[in-house]
Design an enzyme around this catalytic site. Structure first.
Site, PDB file in Angstrom:
ATOM      1  N   GLU A  87      10.347  15.303  15.562  1.00 33.36           N
ATOM      2  CA  GLU A  87      10.696  15.255  14.317  1.00 33.36           C
ATOM      3  C   GLU A  87       9.700  16.327  13.535  1.00 33.36           C
ATOM      4  OE1 GLU A  87       9.510  11.800  12.008  1.00 33.36           O
ATOM      5  OE2 GLU A  87      11.116  11.933  10.990  1.00 33.36           O
ATOM      6  N   GLU A 141      10.788   0.889   9.436  1.00 31.72           N
ATOM      7  CA  GLU A 141      11.904   1.973   9.446  1.00 31.72           C
ATOM      8  C   GLU A 141      11.034   3.266   9.654  1.00 31.72           C
ATOM      9  OE1 GLU A 141      14.750   1.968   8.063  1.00 31.72           O
ATOM     10  OE2 GLU A 141      14.659   0.120   6.872  1.00 31.72           O
ATOM     11  N   CYS A 190      13.344  11.384   6.474  1.00 28.42           N
ATOM     12  CA  CYS A 190      13.401  10.638   7.746  1.00 28.42           C
ATOM     13  C   CYS A 190      14.991  10.751   8.197  1.00 28.42           C
ATOM     14  CB  CYS A 190      13.217   9.114   7.729  1.00 28.42           C
ATOM     15  SG  CYS A 190      14.105   8.206   6.421  1.00 28.42           S
ATOM     16  N   LYS A 241       0.885  -1.143  -0.034  1.00 27.04           N
ATOM     17  CA  LYS A 241       0.011   0.075   0.027  1.00 27.04           C
ATOM     18  C   LYS A 241       1.086   1.299   0.156  1.00 27.04           C
ATOM     19  CE  LYS A 241      -1.823   2.724   3.058  1.00 27.04           C
ATOM     20  NZ  LYS A 241      -1.994   4.081   2.549  1.00 27.04           N
TER      21      LYS A 241
END
Ligand code: NAP
Ligand code: MG
Length: 500
Positions: A410, A279, A313, A205
Site C-alpha cells: 500500500e 478497518e 484505504c 482518539k
C-alpha cells in the site's frame, strides 16, 4: 477543470496556436476559500463534556502540511487521562445515555448533524488546513458526508427493533475508537454516529496529525446539549491509541488504520471477551474491460487514485486493463493527468493537495523509487510544485508486474500501477492476488460480467462503472488483511449491538 474549446492550443496570453491541445493550461487566478476556520492556538482534551488540560502537562504541535506552519498545539493524553475519559463514559452510560429511549437519542443526533451543516464552511476550511486535502473535497465530500452519517443514524435510533428482525438489540456499553488522518471528520462520524444511535458511550482518539476538527467537533456536541461523558476525545500519539484500545472498561474497540497496528491491537487483545472491528489497508484493483466506456473509465481511474492525494484505504491503486485497449487507456490517462492541478489545498481549483505529513511523503518517495529500481516505467506530469509543504506529483507506472513492490504494498499516495490482462479469469486471479481485500472497481458494458466479477472478487466493496462512491446506508469494510466488521448501513449498526 477547464475544458479546452477547440483543437487549437490557447497560449498563456490567450493567443491560439495550431498545436495539439491537452497538457497546457492557462493560469487561473488564485481562488482561496476565505471562510474563517476559527482555530484556537491550543486545544485541550474533551472529557465529561468539558475541555480539560492533560494530566501529563504536555502538548504537541499540529501543522499545516501545505506550508509547514504551526496551526495549534494539541494536548497529549496519558494513561490517567484515558482512564478519566472512560470513567466519564461509564457514568454517562449508567445515568443517562444507556437508559434513554432511542427516540430521545435520535434528537441529539439530528441536532449534531444540523449544527455541523450550519458550520460547514468553517469545518471544511479547518479540515483542509490541518490535513492537506483540497478544499473542494472537504467542502463537497467530507463535511456533507459527516452530516449525512449523523442524519442516517438519527433515523435508526428510534427504529432499533428492525435492526435484527426477530431479535432485540441492546447497547454494548463503552466503546474505544481510534481513527486515522485521511478522513478525520468522516472517520469520526463512521465511528461515533452508529455507537451513539445504539446507546453506547465513546472514548475516541483521532490521529496525531489531524486532531483539530475532532476537538472543534466537541463544541458541536456541547452546543447540541449532549449529556457530559457520552463522547470523550483524547488526543495524542500511538501510545494514547494503545491505551484507548487496552482499557478494561471498553466492551468493544473499533480501529481504522494500518494493518500493522491493527495486528498489534489484535495480539494485545487476544483471549479477551472484547468485541472488535478493524478497518485496515487496501490495494484495490480497478479493472477495465475492452467494452468499457473508456473516457468514463479514465475519469473513474483518476478519481480512484488521485482523490485526496491517494490517501484512501480503498484507493484504486492498481489498474488492471485488458490488453487490447491498454495503449489507448494509458494515452488517455497521461493526457488527463497532465491537467490535474497540484498545489495549495485551500484553493478551490486544486485537484491534488498536500501529502498529510513529511513521514508519509517519505514513504511515498521510497516506494516510487523502488518502482523505478525494479524496472517499471514512470510517468509524471511536469507541473511545478510549491516550494514549502509536502507535495507529490500524480504518478503513473506502466509495465508493472505482480512481483513489484508497487503492485503489492500500500503506497497511500497519488501513485497508480498499471498491469494488463487478457481474459476474465486472469483479471480475477490478478485482482485477488493480494493480501488485502477492501475494494475493487469493474468497468464493462456487460451486466452479467459485473455480476460475475462482483462475486469472484475478494473485496468488501465492488464498484461497477464508478469508483469511490459512498453512502451511509451502504456497509463498508474488508476481507483478509483489510480487516473485519462493517461500518455504515444496518450491518455497521449491528456491530455496536448486543443481541438479547
Ligand atoms: P496508523 O499508523 O495505523 O494510525 C492509525 C491510528 O492509530 C492513529 O490515530 C494512530 O495514532 C493510532 N495508533 C498508532 N499506533 C497505535 C497503537 N500501537 N495502538 C493503537 N493506536 C495506534 O495508520 P496511518 O498510517 O496513520 O493511516 C493510514 C492507514 O490507515 C493506511 O494503511 C490505510 O489503509 C488505513 N486506513 C484504512 C481505512 C479503512 O476504512 N479500512 C480508512 C482509512 C485509513 P498516530 O496518528 O499518533 O500515529
Ligand atoms: Mg500514523
Amino acid at each position: 477543470m477547464p475544458t479546452l474549446i477547440s483543437d487549437q492550443r490557447i497560449s498563456r496570453r490567450g493567443r491560439a496556436t495550431p498545436e495539439l491541445i491537452f497538457g497546457d493550461l492557462w493560469e487561473f487566478d488564485p481562488a482561496p476559500e476565505t471562510a474563517d476556520p476559527r482555530l484556537q492556538s491550543r486545544y485541550d482534551l474533551f472529557i465529561d463534556g468539558k475541555f480539560v488540560a492533560p494530566k501529563t502537562g504536555r502538548y504537541f504541535d499540529s501543522i499545516n502540511p501545505a506550508n509547514e506552519q504551526k496551526l495549534a498545539e494539541i494536548a497529549l493524553a496519558g494513561d490517567s487521562d484515558v482512564a478519566a475519559a472512560y470513567r466519564a463514559a461509564q457514568r454517562a452510560f449508567e445515568t443517562t445515555w444507556g437508559r434513554m429511549p432511542g427516540r430521545e437519542r435520535a434528537k441529539y443526533l439530528y441536532r449534531i448533524a444540523r449544527l455541523l451543516q450550519d458550520r460547514a464552511r468553517e469545518f471544511a476550511v479547518a479540515e483542509t488546513l490541518d490535513g492537506g486535502k483540497p478544499i473542494k473535497e472537504s467542502r463537497d465530500f467530507d463535511v456533507p458526508m459527516t452530516a449525512a452519517h449523523f442524519f442516517y443514524h438519527a433515523g435508526w435510533a428510534d427504529k432499533l427493533e428492525y435492526v435484527a428482525p426477530g431479535r432485540r438489540v441492546a447497547p454494548l456499553g463503552l466503546v474505544g475508537q481510534v481513527i486515522p488522518w485521511n478522513f478525520p471528520l468522516l472517520m469520526l462520524a463512521w465511528k461515533v454516529a452508529p455507537a451513539l444511535a445504539m446507546g453506547n458511550c465513546v472514548v475516541l482518539k483521532p490521529a496525531e496529525t489531524t486532531s483539530i476538527t475532532c476537538l472543534k467537533f466537541a463544541t458541536i456536541l456541547q452546543d447540541a446539549g449532549l449529556p457530559p461523558g457520552v463522547v470523550n476525545f483524547v488526543t495524542g500519539a500511538g501510545e494514547t491509541g494503545a491505551a484507548v484500545m487496552a482499557h478494561p472498561l471498553a466492551a468493544k474497540v473499533a480501529f481504522t488504520g494500518s494493518t500493522e497496528v491493527g495486528k498489534a491491537i489484535m495480539r494485545s487483545l487476544a483471549g479477551t471477551e472484547r468485541k472488535m472491528t478493524l478497518e485496515l489497508g487496501g490495494k484495490a484493483a480497478n479493472i477495465v474491460f475492452d467494452d468499457a466506456p473508456l473516457d468514463q473509465a479514465v475519469e473513474g481511474i483518476v478519481n480512484g487514485i488521485f482523490f485526496n492525494q491517494g490517501h484512501v484505504c480503498c484507493a484504486g491503486s492498481r489498474l488492471l486493463v485488458q490488453e487490447s485497449v491498454a495503449d489507448r487507456v494509458l494515452a488517455k490517462l497521461k493526457r488527463r493527468i497532465q491537467v490535474l492541478r497540484v498545489g495549495d489545498p485551500i484553493d478551490k481549483n486544486t485537484d491534488i493537495g498536500a501529502i498529510n505529513s513529511r513521514a508519509q511523503l517519505r514513504k511515498i518517495q521510497q516506494l516510487v523509487a523502488s518502482g523505478v529500481k525494479e524496472g517499471a516505467e514512470l510517468y509524471q506530469p511536469s507541473c511545478s510544485l510549491p516550494t514549502k509543504g509536502f507535495y507529490f506529483r500524480p504518478t503513473l507506472f506502466s509495465g508493472v508486474t505482480m512481483s513489484h513492490r508497487i503492485a503489492r504494498e500500500e503506497i497511500f499516495g497519488p501513485v497508480l500501477s498499471v498491469l494488463t490482462f487478457r481474459t476474465v479469469d486472469e483479471a480475477i486471479e490478478r485482482a485477488n492476488n493480494t493480501a488485502y481485500g477492501l475494494s475493487a472497481g469493474v468497468w464493462t458494458d456487460k451486466g452479467s460480467r459485473i455480476l460475475k466479477m462482483s462475486t469472484a472478487l475478494k473485496a468488501g466493496v465492488v464498484w461497477a462503472n464508478t469508483y469511490n462512491k459512498f453512502d451511509p446506508t451502504s456497509p463498508f469494510g474488508g476481507y483478509k488483511e483489510s480487516g473485519f466488521g462493517r461500518e455504515g448501513g444496518r450491518q455497521g449498526l449491528l456491530d455496536y449491538a448486543r443481541l438479547v
